[in-house]
Design an enzyme around this catalytic site. Structure first.
Site, PDB file in Angstrom:
ATOM      1  N   THR A 638       0.803  -1.220   0.000  1.00  0.00           N
ATOM      2  CA  THR A 638       0.000   0.000   0.000  1.00  0.00           C
ATOM      3  C   THR A 638       0.834   1.266   0.000  1.00  0.00           C
ATOM      4  O   THR A 638       0.371   2.304  -0.468  1.00  0.00           O
ATOM      5  CB  THR A 638      -0.952   0.013   1.211  1.00  0.00           C
ATOM      6  OG1 THR A 638      -0.180  -0.088   2.419  1.00  0.00           O
ATOM      7  CG2 THR A 638      -1.927  -1.150   1.149  1.00  0.00           C
ATOM      8  N   CYS A 639       2.051   1.213   0.540  1.00  0.00           N
ATOM      9  CA  CYS A 639       2.891   2.412   0.562  1.00  0.00           C
ATOM     10  C   CYS A 639       3.388   2.774  -0.832  1.00  0.00           C
ATOM     11  O   CYS A 639       3.811   3.908  -1.068  1.00  0.00           O
ATOM     12  CB  CYS A 639       4.081   2.216   1.491  1.00  0.00           C
ATOM     13  SG  CYS A 639       3.604   1.960   3.221  1.00  0.00           S
ATOM     14  N   PHE A 640       3.360   1.789  -1.748  1.00  0.00           N
ATOM     15  CA  PHE A 640       3.891   2.023  -3.091  1.00  0.00           C
ATOM     16  C   PHE A 640       2.833   1.799  -4.174  1.00  0.00           C
ATOM     17  O   PHE A 640       3.162   1.755  -5.356  1.00  0.00           O
ATOM     18  CB  PHE A 640       5.096   1.096  -3.341  1.00  0.00           C
ATOM     19  CG  PHE A 640       6.135   1.174  -2.260  1.00  0.00           C
ATOM     20  CD1 PHE A 640       6.975   2.272  -2.170  1.00  0.00           C
ATOM     21  CD2 PHE A 640       6.250   0.170  -1.308  1.00  0.00           C
ATOM     22  CE1 PHE A 640       7.924   2.355  -1.162  1.00  0.00           C
ATOM     23  CE2 PHE A 640       7.194   0.248  -0.299  1.00  0.00           C
ATOM     24  CZ  PHE A 640       8.040   1.350  -0.222  1.00  0.00           C
TER      25      PHE A 640
END
EC number: 2.3.2.26
Length: 671
Positions: A638-640
């Protein structure tokens, strides 16, 4: 959709949310069902107490434009002066049973409305499509004009409402008395005159079967007696599409269905030619307009985050919460934070999870927290009406002795989301945003909250008010089973409403419904929000932009998603990629949103869509990467904004594994 009529099997399952003055009440209900003022059916009395069930089944012949009208009656209320009428609802067949969809079974809810607004609810129906019945519709069978007249031959022009809410008139030599009276005249008839009209109607139709004429009589009777109610039902199915293209004409068939004549080709069709014209003629104009709105909004965003008071402190604010108790943990922590702490860089950790917050964890935190805070079950907020799922502050929330503290916390959460560029997952009614922006509210704003209530107020505004309506400057409210009278002005319950003071009455009602009934709660919420986001910043936006700032964009465009997607170890021509986009095109909006939330931490998008998605290090496109064995589920970063998909062997296997991943998995780890 040309010349299409088809047979459907209608099953009335049960009634949901049938309320009387806020309390679920036991009834003995039955339904009268009519299709295009032609087919009339009466159901049996429903069984059950808290859950009213029918299991009634009937075959109907409909077209995509047919309007199904349901009228609800209560056997318990029948007496010498009343037939037990409760309320009615309507729906266009094509709105819940698209003719070009291969699916044959559709479950839908048709909202019921009552004249007084005291009843709310919906009828849950199951439609099962069987066979198509093509019909030829010659263009010279019906005539349409713009007035109701009696011509020399004794024919009259009959009023008809098409599926777009427009009034048309059909010339008929066998027109009943009741059909020849305009709606304007009907509004002004006294009960005695109405009774005479109905009696004449029955006399003129003695040749019809007694059951059908009785049912038809009831349908017409209640549509005419409760004109504002009938108007609101017609508006529910109305769609304004503008004028027809040159060379086209709208007509009515003998069974009162709307069809269209193309005089240039001398053909007829059920399809509305305005659908294609509007789409093709307005694409470039709409694109330019949307781009201008996006550009203006982006300039406001840039200006807001460039202001000194919106600068994020380099120090870190770490919040550690549990998934199971996110609301409670967040309330305990955020309520005690200083303003300077809330301006530090936000890092979220979920207990017993190893994931590090590079953006994705905090996005999911706000997603989970907003679902908890704005859940009507917590009684802080409530749905505006049974058929309007926009949220508003619940007046009954003040029963909690700590309600001010909770609403200050809600305001702080909203401020944190805006300050740290995260989205909540909530839909407020539009007047809520106007209150935040300190814009004045008026009668028209009631329409965004409760359209039926608005129509009632509008009727009062546009008609004479006398003592027979028994109105005074007070309202009756249900507070946990107890009926309470609330004065709109001092001693309002003893001040009658008349033509001279009715505008003051409407203003007081609007103020009470939208402002004063929740004033303390709103002030606490606004105070918490202003601790992080001052009014000088908020007021550069309008109410729609403020909604986007807080919640992002809800609509997911699969083509836009595909356009701004990168691939690693896959290409656009690989089967797995082709299957992925085919599945997304087939999935419901809710399932697409779940996938987006699974892959990025949020189900919301920036106003300009996928091209402006951000990751931990700035702008970052959605990415699909070939990683893992086919025995494994897809994995999200989710961070990328990255989704790892193994090279599954079939589209069915891909759908199965994606569905399990988005519905059954939760939590963060590290690699």
């Amino acid at each position: 959709m040309e010349n299409i009529r088809f047979e459907v099997q209608l099953t009335i399952l049960h009634v949901e949310g049938l309320w009387k003055n806020g309390l679920l009440r036991s009834l003995k209900p039955y339904l009268l069902i009519s299709v295009d003022d032609d087919q009339f059916i009466k159901t049996n009395v429903a069984s059950g107490t808290l859950r009213l069930s029918w299991g009634f089944t009937q075959k109907l012949t409909v077209s995509p434009q047919s309007i199904i009208l349901l009228q609800l009656f209560d056997e318990k209320q029948k007496n010498e002066t009343s037939d037990g009428f409760v309320g009615l609802g309507a729906a266009v067949v094509n709105s819940f049973l698209p003719f070009n969809n291969p699916k044959d079974d559709y479950k839908t809810r048709i909202t019921l409305r009552s004249p007084s607004g005291s009843y709310r609810g919906s009828v849950v129906c199951l439609f099962k499509r069987s066979k198509f019945l093509p019909e030829e519709l010659p263009a010279d069978k019906s005539q349409i004009c713009t007035d109701i007249i009696d011509d020399a031959s004794g024919c009259a022009w009959e009023t008809r409402i098409d599926e777009f809410g427009h009034v048309y008139y059909l010339k008929s030599p066998q027109l009943s008395v009741i059909s020849a009276i305009s709606h304007e005249k009907l509004e002004n008839l006294t009960p005695k005159q109405l009774k005479e009209v109905f009696s004449q109607f029955l006399f003129n139709n003695q040749s019809k079967s007694s059951l059908k004429i009785n049912l038809e009589y009831k349908v017409i009777k209640h549509l005419l007696e409760h004109y504002p109610l009938a108007l609101s039902v017609r508006q529910q199915v109305a769609v304004e599409k503008g004028p027809l293209p040159a060379g086209w004409e709208m007509r009515l068939s003998e069974d009162y269905h709307v069809y269209f004549v193309d005089h240039s080709t001398k053909t007829t069709t059920w399809s509305d030619p305005r659908d294609n014209v509007v789409a093709s003629d307005s694409v470039s104009e709409n694109t330019d307009s949307i781009q201008q709105i996006n550009d203006e909004y982006q300039r406001k965003i840039a200006y807001m985050y460039d202001r000194p008071e919106m600068a994020v402190n380099d120090a870190q604010l770490q919040l550690k919460v549990s998934r199971a108790t996110t609301f409670e943990d967040a309330y305990d922590i955020i309520s005690k934070l200083s303003v300077s702490d809330m301006k530090k860089k936000l890092l979220i950790r979920f207990r017993n999870e190893d994931g590090l917050d590079y953006g994705g964890v905090s996005r999911e935190f706000f997603y989970i927290l907003s679902h908890a805070i704005f859940n009507p079950g917590y009684s802080l907020f409530e749905y505006a009406t049974d058929d309007n799922y926009g949220l508003q502050i619940s007046p009954l929330s003040s029963v909690n002795p700590d309600f001010r503290s909770y609403f200050r916390f809600v305001g702080r959460v909203m401020g944190l989301a805006i300050y740290h560029r995260r989205y909540l997952d909530v839909q407020f009614v539009l007047p809520f945003y106007k209150r935040i922006l300190q814009k004045p509210l008026c009668l028209e704003d009631v329409k965004d909250v409760d359209e039926v209530y608005y129509e009632s107020l509008k009727w009062i505004k546009n008609n004479d008010v006398d003592e027979s309506l028994c109105l005074n400057f007070s309202v009756e409210e249900n507070r946990f089973g107890e009926s309470v009278t609330v004065d709109l002005i001092p001693n309002g319950r003893n001040i009658a409403v008349n033509n001279q003071n009715k505008m003051n009455y409407l203003k007081a009602l609007t103020e009470h419904k939208l402002v004063t009934s929740t004033e303390e709660q709103f002030n606490a919420l606004k105070g918490g929000l202003n601790e992080l986001i001052p009014d000088s910043v908020l007021q550069i936006f309008n109410e729609n932009e403020l909604d986007t700032l807080l919640n992002g964009k809800r609509d997911i465009d699969v083509q836009d998603w595909k356009r701004f997607t990168d691939y690693r170890s896959y290409t656009e021509t690989d089967d797995i990629v082709i299957w992925f986009w085919e599945l997304l095109s087939e999935w419901s909006p809710e399932k697409k949103a779940k996938l987006l939330q699974f892959a990025t931490g949020t189900s919301r998008l920036p106003l300009s869509g996928f091209k402006d998605m951000h990751g931990s290090d700035g702008p970052r496109k959605f990415t699909i990467e070939k990683v893992g064995h086919i025995s494994q589920l897809p994995k999200a970063h989710t961070c990328f904004n990255r989704l790892d998909i193994p090279p599954y062997n079939s589209k069915e296997e891909l759908e199965q594994k994606l569905t399990i991943a988005i519905q059954e998995t939760a939590g963060f780890g590290t690699e």
